[in-house]
Design a protein around this motif. Structure first.
Motif, PDB file in Angstrom:
ATOM      1  N   ARG A  43       0.806  -1.225   0.000  1.00 25.80           N
ATOM      2  CA  ARG A  43       0.000   0.000   0.000  1.00 25.80           C
ATOM      3  C   ARG A  43       0.840   1.276   0.000  1.00 25.80           C
ATOM      4  O   ARG A  43       0.300   2.378   0.032  1.00 25.80           O
ATOM      5  CB  ARG A  43      -0.986   0.056   1.172  1.00 25.80           C
ATOM      6  CG  ARG A  43      -1.859  -1.158   1.339  1.00 25.80           C
ATOM      7  CD  ARG A  43      -2.899  -1.307   0.264  1.00 25.80           C
ATOM      8  NE  ARG A  43      -3.961  -0.340   0.286  1.00 25.80           N
ATOM      9  CZ  ARG A  43      -5.088  -0.455   0.974  1.00 25.80           C
ATOM     10  NH1 ARG A  43      -5.287  -1.495   1.752  1.00 25.80           N
ATOM     11  NH2 ARG A  43      -6.024   0.479   0.883  1.00 25.80           N
ATOM     12  N   GLN A  44       2.162   1.135  -0.028  1.00 20.02           N
ATOM     13  CA  GLN A  44       3.003   2.325  -0.087  1.00 20.02           C
ATOM     14  C   GLN A  44       2.846   3.014  -1.431  1.00 20.02           C
ATOM     15  O   GLN A  44       2.764   2.350  -2.467  1.00 20.02           O
ATOM     16  CB  GLN A  44       4.465   1.923   0.132  1.00 20.02           C
ATOM     17  CG  GLN A  44       5.429   3.076   0.189  1.00 20.02           C
ATOM     18  CD  GLN A  44       6.873   2.609   0.322  1.00 20.02           C
ATOM     19  OE1 GLN A  44       7.176   1.444   0.053  1.00 20.02           O
ATOM     20  NE2 GLN A  44       7.756   3.483   0.747  1.00 20.02           N
TER      21      GLN A  44
ATOM     22  N   TYR B  36      -5.400  11.486   3.104  1.00 17.45           N
ATOM     23  CA  TYR B  36      -6.215  10.783   2.127  1.00 17.45           C
ATOM     24  C   TYR B  36      -6.826   9.544   2.785  1.00 17.45           C
ATOM     25  O   TYR B  36      -6.289   8.986   3.729  1.00 17.45           O
ATOM     26  CB  TYR B  36      -5.372  10.326   0.935  1.00 17.45           C
ATOM     27  CG  TYR B  36      -4.742  11.430   0.117  1.00 17.45           C
ATOM     28  CD1 TYR B  36      -3.507  11.971   0.459  1.00 17.45           C
ATOM     29  CD2 TYR B  36      -5.371  11.911  -1.026  1.00 17.45           C
ATOM     30  CE1 TYR B  36      -2.920  12.972  -0.303  1.00 17.45           C
ATOM     31  CE2 TYR B  36      -4.784  12.919  -1.803  1.00 17.45           C
ATOM     32  CZ  TYR B  36      -3.563  13.439  -1.432  1.00 17.45           C
ATOM     33  OH  TYR B  36      -2.987  14.422  -2.191  1.00 17.45           O
ATOM     34  N   GLN B  38      -8.461   5.690   1.606  1.00 11.91           N
ATOM     35  CA  GLN B  38      -8.577   4.750   0.500  1.00 11.91           C
ATOM     36  C   GLN B  38      -9.367   3.532   0.957  1.00 11.91           C
ATOM     37  O   GLN B  38      -8.890   2.747   1.782  1.00 11.91           O
ATOM     38  CB  GLN B  38      -7.188   4.326  -0.004  1.00 11.91           C
ATOM     39  CG  GLN B  38      -7.241   3.440  -1.235  1.00 11.91           C
ATOM     40  CD  GLN B  38      -5.860   3.023  -1.710  1.00 11.91           C
ATOM     41  OE1 GLN B  38      -4.915   2.919  -0.916  1.00 11.91           O
ATOM     42  NE2 GLN B  38      -5.710   2.782  -3.003  1.00 11.91           N
ATOM     43  N   PHE B  91      -8.127   2.616   4.834  1.00 11.90           N
ATOM     44  CA  PHE B  91      -6.687   2.866   4.816  1.00 11.90           C
ATOM     45  C   PHE B  91      -6.497   4.369   4.744  1.00 11.90           C
ATOM     46  O   PHE B  91      -6.994   5.016   3.827  1.00 11.90           O
ATOM     47  CB  PHE B  91      -6.065   2.160   3.599  1.00 11.90           C
ATOM     48  CG  PHE B  91      -4.568   2.210   3.543  1.00 11.90           C
ATOM     49  CD1 PHE B  91      -3.910   2.962   2.573  1.00 11.90           C
ATOM     50  CD2 PHE B  91      -3.800   1.477   4.439  1.00 11.90           C
ATOM     51  CE1 PHE B  91      -2.529   2.998   2.514  1.00 11.90           C
ATOM     52  CE2 PHE B  91      -2.410   1.500   4.388  1.00 11.90           C
ATOM     53  CZ  PHE B  91      -1.780   2.270   3.419  1.00 11.90           C
ATOM     54  N   PHE B 106       4.848  10.593   0.561  1.00 15.54           N
ATOM     55  CA  PHE B 106       3.810   9.850   1.252  1.00 15.54           C
ATOM     56  C   PHE B 106       4.342   9.052   2.432  1.00 15.54           C
ATOM     57  O   PHE B 106       5.462   8.518   2.386  1.00 15.54           O
ATOM     58  CB  PHE B 106       3.125   8.885   0.282  1.00 15.54           C
ATOM     59  CG  PHE B 106       2.165   9.556  -0.651  1.00 15.54           C
ATOM     60  CD1 PHE B 106       2.604  10.101  -1.847  1.00 15.54           C
ATOM     61  CD2 PHE B 106       0.822   9.657  -0.319  1.00 15.54           C
ATOM     62  CE1 PHE B 106       1.709  10.734  -2.705  1.00 15.54           C
ATOM     63  CE2 PHE B 106      -0.075  10.284  -1.172  1.00 15.54           C
ATOM     64  CZ  PHE B 106       0.382  10.822  -2.364  1.00 15.54           C
ATOM     65  N   ASP B 108       3.578   5.613   4.881  1.00 18.14           N
ATOM     66  CA  ASP B 108       3.266   4.241   4.497  1.00 18.14           C
ATOM     67  C   ASP B 108       1.822   3.845   4.772  1.00 18.14           C
ATOM     68  O   ASP B 108       1.413   2.731   4.477  1.00 18.14           O
ATOM     69  CB  ASP B 108       4.199   3.269   5.220  1.00 18.14           C
ATOM     70  CG  ASP B 108       5.605   3.304   4.647  1.00 18.14           C
ATOM     71  OD1 ASP B 108       6.531   2.817   5.311  1.00 18.14           O
ATOM     72  OD2 ASP B 108       5.777   3.836   3.530  1.00 18.14           O
TER      73      ASP B 108
END
Lengths: 116, 115
Positions: A43-44, B36, B38, B91, B106, B108
């Motif tokens: 998911r990185q 964000y 997800q 997520f 970003f 992780d």
């Protein structure tokens, strides 16, 4: 408002072959950036390549290159000599140059599978 | 350089619990951080933009009283999911940038599961 469209939910490529992922976007702005991000199962979010809209030359990063067609608002990603490690979700993203926020607008993604 | 650390990476908790997620820029000062969300098999959707020393700007449809964002320093932003419910399971991923239109880096991500 800007939108990003990835019309291929899933793609598959044979190892060592070439694959192209499609992305189109809609904007009334003239200055902006476009990106391709890779998201493996971990998911990185990994930046693959970026393109400034004012540059006519297509960006390249080793096996990754883009076909940027500003008039057509198209920004496809070509992966050459595909490797098993390229398997991931790929997201196309847009970012305004102006404005106050600078956030990314993502497409829905394309899941790329690489067959050995 | 440009490393962003997000903690915790995984949270499992009961409904009604409040959960805090931290996003730290380790080797640069981040004037702007983005949060964000997800959902499974979906894209990243911007929840809010966090600027150091000022109130966060929330996207339409995101409850600011539910998702509390604090950006008290140039290296830390926190997202607190208050009174979390199963529908908040998702997520969550942050990104940080030196200035609003500089490249984003970003974290992780944090996988939040509410039972």
């Amino acid at each position: 408002a800007q939108t990003v469209t990835q019309s291929q939910p899933e793609m598959s490529v044979q190892e060592a072959e070439t694959v192209t992922l499609s992305c189109t976007y809609d904007t009334s702005e003239s200055d902006y950036y476009l990106f391709w991000y890779k998201q493996p199962p971990s998911r990185q979010m990994i930046l693959v390549i970026r393109q400034e809209a004012y540059k006519q030359q297509n960006a390249t990063e080793n096996r990754f290159s883009v076909n940027f067609q500003k008039a057509a608002k198209s920004f496809s990603l070509k992966i050459s000599d595909s490797q098993l490690g390229d398997a991931a979700m790929y997201f196309c993203a847009y970012r305004s140059e102006g404005g106050s926020q600078g956030n990314l607008i993502f497409g829905k993604g394309t899941k790329l599978s690489v067959k050995p | 350089g440009a490393v962003v650390s997000q903690h915790p990476s995984r949270v499992i908790c009961k409904s009604g619990t409040s959960v805090k997620i931290e996003c730290r820029s380790l080797d640069f000062q981040a004037t702007t951080m983005f949060w964000y969300r997800q959902f499974p098999k979906q894209s990243l959707m911007l929840m809010a933009t966090s600027n150091e020393g000022s109130k966060a700007t929330y996207e339409q449809g995101v409850e600011k009283d539910k998702f509390l964002i604090n950006h008290a320093s140039l290296t830390l932003s926190t997202l607190t999911v208050t009174s979390a419910h199963p529908e908040d399971s998702s997520f969550y991923i942050c990104s940080a940038t030196r200035q609003a239109h500089q490249p984003q880096h970003f974290g992780d991500g944090t996988r939040l599961s509410i039972l």
